[in-house]
Design a protein around this motif. Structure first.
Motif, PDB file in Angstrom:
ATOM      1  N   GLN A 146       0.835  -1.203   0.000  1.00 31.25           N
ATOM      2  CA  GLN A 146       0.000   0.000   0.000  1.00 31.25           C
ATOM      3  C   GLN A 146       0.867   1.249   0.000  1.00 31.25           C
ATOM      4  O   GLN A 146       0.586   2.221  -0.702  1.00 31.25           O
ATOM      5  CB  GLN A 146      -0.946   0.011   1.208  1.00 31.25           C
ATOM      6  CG  GLN A 146      -1.954   1.142   1.161  1.00 31.25           C
ATOM      7  CD  GLN A 146      -2.860   1.055  -0.058  1.00 31.25           C
ATOM      8  OE1 GLN A 146      -3.517   0.036  -0.278  1.00 31.25           O
ATOM      9  NE2 GLN A 146      -2.903   2.102  -0.862  1.00 31.25           N
TER      10      GLN A 146
ATOM     11  N   LEU B 205       2.165   1.726  -3.503  1.00 30.29           N
ATOM     12  CA  LEU B 205       1.111   2.230  -4.375  1.00 30.29           C
ATOM     13  C   LEU B 205       0.826   3.702  -4.112  1.00 30.29           C
ATOM     14  O   LEU B 205       0.624   4.479  -5.046  1.00 30.29           O
ATOM     15  CB  LEU B 205      -0.169   1.406  -4.191  1.00 30.29           C
ATOM     16  CG  LEU B 205      -0.130  -0.007  -4.750  1.00 30.29           C
ATOM     17  CD1 LEU B 205      -1.336  -0.805  -4.271  1.00 30.29           C
ATOM     18  CD2 LEU B 205      -0.075   0.015  -6.274  1.00 30.29           C
ATOM     19  N   ASP B 206       0.836   4.086  -2.845  1.00 29.19           N
ATOM     20  CA  ASP B 206       0.576   5.485  -2.489  1.00 29.19           C
ATOM     21  C   ASP B 206       1.659   6.406  -3.039  1.00 29.19           C
ATOM     22  O   ASP B 206       1.379   7.550  -3.403  1.00 29.19           O
ATOM     23  CB  ASP B 206       0.468   5.651  -0.970  1.00 29.19           C
ATOM     24  CG  ASP B 206      -0.819   5.056  -0.410  1.00 29.19           C
ATOM     25  OD1 ASP B 206      -1.735   4.739  -1.196  1.00 29.19           O
ATOM     26  OD2 ASP B 206      -0.889   4.875   0.818  1.00 29.19           O
ATOM     27  N   LYS B 207       2.894   5.910  -3.119  1.00 28.06           N
ATOM     28  CA  LYS B 207       3.988   6.721  -3.653  1.00 28.06           C
ATOM     29  C   LYS B 207       3.798   6.987  -5.148  1.00 28.06           C
ATOM     30  O   LYS B 207       4.324   7.967  -5.667  1.00 28.06           O
ATOM     31  CB  LYS B 207       5.340   6.040  -3.428  1.00 28.06           C
ATOM     32  CG  LYS B 207       5.815   6.084  -2.005  1.00 28.06           C
ATOM     33  CD  LYS B 207       7.249   5.624  -1.796  1.00 28.06           C
ATOM     34  CE  LYS B 207       7.849   4.727  -2.801  1.00 28.06           C
ATOM     35  NZ  LYS B 207       9.195   4.224  -2.462  1.00 28.06           N
ATOM     36  N   LEU B 208       3.062   6.126  -5.822  1.00 31.48           N
ATOM     37  CA  LEU B 208       2.844   6.278  -7.261  1.00 31.48           C
ATOM     38  C   LEU B 208       1.775   7.319  -7.585  1.00 31.48           C
ATOM     39  O   LEU B 208       1.716   7.810  -8.710  1.00 31.48           O
ATOM     40  CB  LEU B 208       2.445   4.932  -7.878  1.00 31.48           C
ATOM     41  CG  LEU B 208       3.475   3.807  -7.770  1.00 31.48           C
ATOM     42  CD1 LEU B 208       2.867   2.506  -8.288  1.00 31.48           C
ATOM     43  CD2 LEU B 208       4.732   4.160  -8.551  1.00 31.48           C
ATOM     44  N   LYS B 209       0.927   7.650  -6.618  1.00 28.74           N
ATOM     45  CA  LYS B 209      -0.143   8.618  -6.839  1.00 28.74           C
ATOM     46  C   LYS B 209       0.409  10.032  -6.745  1.00 28.74           C
ATOM     47  O   LYS B 209       1.225  10.328  -5.868  1.00 28.74           O
ATOM     48  CB  LYS B 209      -1.238   8.460  -5.772  1.00 28.74           C
ATOM     49  CG  LYS B 209      -1.965   7.143  -5.820  1.00 28.74           C
ATOM     50  CD  LYS B 209      -2.992   7.068  -4.710  1.00 28.74           C
ATOM     51  CE  LYS B 209      -3.615   5.707  -4.605  1.00 28.74           C
ATOM     52  NZ  LYS B 209      -4.501   5.604  -3.442  1.00 28.74           N
ATOM     53  N   PRO B 210      -0.039  10.910  -7.635  1.00 32.13           N
ATOM     54  CA  PRO B 210       0.399  12.304  -7.517  1.00 32.13           C
ATOM     55  C   PRO B 210      -0.217  12.923  -6.265  1.00 32.13           C
ATOM     56  O   PRO B 210      -1.310  12.548  -5.848  1.00 32.13           O
ATOM     57  CB  PRO B 210      -0.138  12.960  -8.788  1.00 32.13           C
ATOM     58  CG  PRO B 210      -1.245  12.085  -9.248  1.00 32.13           C
ATOM     59  CD  PRO B 210      -0.928  10.700  -8.753  1.00 32.13           C
ATOM     60  N   PRO B 211       0.497  13.862  -5.650  1.00 32.14           N
ATOM     61  CA  PRO B 211      -0.062  14.492  -4.443  1.00 32.14           C
ATOM     62  C   PRO B 211      -1.303  15.303  -4.782  1.00 32.14           C
ATOM     63  O   PRO B 211      -1.433  15.830  -5.902  1.00 32.14           O
ATOM     64  CB  PRO B 211       1.072  15.400  -3.973  1.00 32.14           C
ATOM     65  CG  PRO B 211       1.995  15.550  -5.116  1.00 32.14           C
ATOM     66  CD  PRO B 211       1.790  14.379  -6.025  1.00 32.14           C
ATOM     67  N   GLU B 212      -2.216  15.356  -3.852  1.00 33.01           N
ATOM     68  CA  GLU B 212      -3.447  16.113  -4.037  1.00 33.01           C
ATOM     69  C   GLU B 212      -3.248  17.530  -3.492  1.00 33.01           C
ATOM     70  O   GLU B 212      -2.702  17.721  -2.427  1.00 33.01           O
ATOM     71  CB  GLU B 212      -4.606  15.435  -3.315  1.00 33.01           C
ATOM     72  CG  GLU B 212      -4.987  14.087  -3.900  1.00 33.01           C
ATOM     73  CD  GLU B 212      -6.166  13.471  -3.194  1.00 33.01           C
ATOM     74  OE1 GLU B 212      -6.994  14.207  -2.630  1.00 33.01           O
ATOM     75  OE2 GLU B 212      -6.261  12.228  -3.211  1.00 33.01           O
TER      76      GLU B 212
END
Length: 67
Positions: free
Chosen positions: A53, A56-63
């Motif tokens: 997890q 995977l979170d590192k792959l998401k662009p920051p909001e």
């Protein structure tokens, strides 16, 4: 998220898949003193899920925050 566990000669291997991503984690077979094998394997499973997890979170662009 799907997880599979395997027992190899020298380690336990946990494979976590989510969509097209696959993460492989290996843990030593020596169970720490004071816990059962089942507790150790459950701990390895939980840690594998948490690590996957995190990856995977590192792959998401920051909001962007609305302030």
């Amino acid at each position: 998220m799907e997880i599979k566990a395997f027992e190899n000669e020298a380690s336990y291997q946990f494979i976590v898949t989510n969509g097209g991503f696959e993460f492989v984690y290996n843990y030593i077979k020596e169970v720490p003193v004071g816990i059962s094998k089942i507790q150790y394997l459950q701990s390895c499973k939980n840690e594998s899920i948490a690590l996957a997890q995190y990856e995977l979170d590192k792959l998401k662009p920051p909001e962007e925050l609305e302030i």
